[in-house]
Design a protein around this motif. Structure first.
Motif, short mmCIF file in Angstrom:
data_model
loop_
_atom_site.label_atom_id
_atom_site.label_comp_id
_atom_site.label_asym_id
_atom_site.label_seq_id
_atom_site.Cartn_x
_atom_site.Cartn_y
_atom_site.Cartn_z
N SER A 1 12.07 11.39 -47.74
CA SER A 1 10.88 10.68 -47.29
C SER A 1 11.31 9.31 -46.77
O SER A 1 10.51 8.39 -46.70
CB SER A 1 9.88 10.53 -48.44
OG SER A 1 10.44 9.75 -49.48
N GLU B 1 5.96 1.77 -55.84
CA GLU B 1 5.06 2.84 -55.40
C GLU B 1 5.45 3.29 -54.00
O GLU B 1 5.69 2.48 -53.11
CB GLU B 1 3.61 2.34 -55.41
CG GLU B 1 2.61 3.42 -55.04
CD GLU B 1 1.18 2.91 -55.14
OE1 GLU B 1 0.29 3.70 -55.46
OE2 GLU B 1 0.97 1.71 -54.89
N SER C 1 5.00 4.51 -50.28
CA SER C 1 3.94 4.31 -49.28
C SER C 1 3.39 5.65 -48.82
O SER C 1 4.05 6.70 -48.94
CB SER C 1 4.50 3.55 -48.07
OG SER C 1 5.41 4.37 -47.35
N GLU C 2 2.18 5.64 -48.29
CA GLU C 2 1.57 6.87 -47.82
C GLU C 2 2.36 7.46 -46.64
O GLU C 2 2.47 8.68 -46.49
CB GLU C 2 0.13 6.62 -47.41
CG GLU C 2 -0.80 6.32 -48.59
CD GLU C 2 -2.25 6.21 -48.16
OE1 GLU C 2 -2.55 6.46 -46.97
OE2 GLU C 2 -3.09 5.90 -49.02
N ALA D 1 5.34 9.27 -48.02
CA ALA D 1 4.88 10.51 -48.66
C ALA D 1 4.58 11.58 -47.61
O ALA D 1 4.85 12.77 -47.83
CB ALA D 1 3.65 10.23 -49.50
N CYS D 2 4.07 11.18 -46.46
CA CYS D 2 3.80 12.13 -45.38
C CYS D 2 5.08 12.76 -44.86
O CYS D 2 5.14 13.97 -44.60
CB CYS D 2 3.06 11.44 -44.23
SG CYS D 2 1.33 11.06 -44.58
#
Length: 266
Positions: free
Chosen positions: A73, A129, A131-132, A135-136
């Motif tokens: 990722s 955390e 990141s979005e 994660a995509c």
């Protein structure tokens, strides 16, 4: 056998380069003495031991989604635990040490309502955390997971079959872990060192890596952790062992060419 009460609270062990340590035996020993087992499985995505997912043997298991690893990722990673208390602890540490648990279960959150609800902390923590966007990237790669694993396993077998009978090299059979190894390790048995191999192979366009930085006490950050006398075997292995990649993006013809050059040059 350690006396009761003297066993360390936490045992952290690494499945190095995708080769499993003696997981079943160590997990049994740790839990028999009331300890906790943290597995560094960052190079072993999808690994099984005895037909069981490796993360089920311990208390906390880590995966890495760094670019060269099994699935990328482009940064970040994952932490797995089957225990809710451990999950809440890890989640808090990953979010600055905050106390709020509303995102998990509002019924578990004991932080008073108000403007400081999201800014109440119960421990020291970090900001890790994912990141979005990252994660995509990871979720997209999961669509091709089976294909990627098949290519990695193919690349490992090509190298192993080409080098398994070379007199002055030691190579290892592909670990039977359901998934693929991280890389292909090679040990020199004829007096050459990794520096000799680096010079010889780089001239042919082949890049190699040492065993993850070598021995810890040779690194400035850890120079006082352990004395060199305690790491004789580690020093010898680090000086004579390197690895080449088996990444799924490597074309099969390139892997075969690398295998033949390793055989001829070393």
């Amino acid at each position: 056998m350690e006396k009761e009460g003297t066993f360390p609270t936490l045992v952290a062990a690494t499945h190095f380069l995708g080769f499993p340590f003696q997981l079943q035996e160590i997990a049994e020993m740790v839990h028999c003495h009331g300890g906790y087992l943290l597995q560094d499985g960052c190079e072993t995505l999808g690994m099984e031991v005895g037909g069981t997912p490796a993360f089920k043997y311990g208390d906390i298991f880590t995966w890495s989604f760094y670019h060269p690893h099994h699935m990328s990722s482009y940064g970040g990673g994952g932490v797995i635990t089957l225990d809710q208390e451990d999950y809440l602890l890890v989640d808090s540490i990953a979010h600055w040490g905050r106390s709020c648990k509303c995102h998990v279960d509002p019924g578990l959150c004991q932080v008073p309502e108000g403007p400081a609800h999201q800014f109440t902390y119960e421990r020291l923590g970090v900001n890790v955390e994912m990141s979005e966007l990252k994660a995509c990237f990871g979720r997209w790669q999961l669509r091709d997971w089976d294909s990627m694993e098949a290519k990695r396993q193919r690349n490992y077998r090509i190298l192993y079959e080409a080098l398994k009978d070379v007199k002055h090299l030691k190579v290892w059979e592909e670990p039977k872990i359901h998934s693929s190894a991280f890389v292909f390790p090679v040990r020199l048995l004829d007096g050459k060192t990794i520096y000799d191999a680096y010079r010889i192979l780089l001239a042919e366009g082949i890049e190699i890596r040492t065993l993850m930085g070598g021995v810890s006490n040779e690194q400035k950050a850890f120079s006082e952790v352990l004395g060199s006398e305690l790491q004789k075997n580690a020093h010898e292995v680090a000086l004579t062992t390197f690895f080449v990649g088996i990444h799924q993006t490597l074309p099969e013809e390139d892997v075969r060419a690398v295998a033949e050059k390793l055989k001829a040059l070393l």
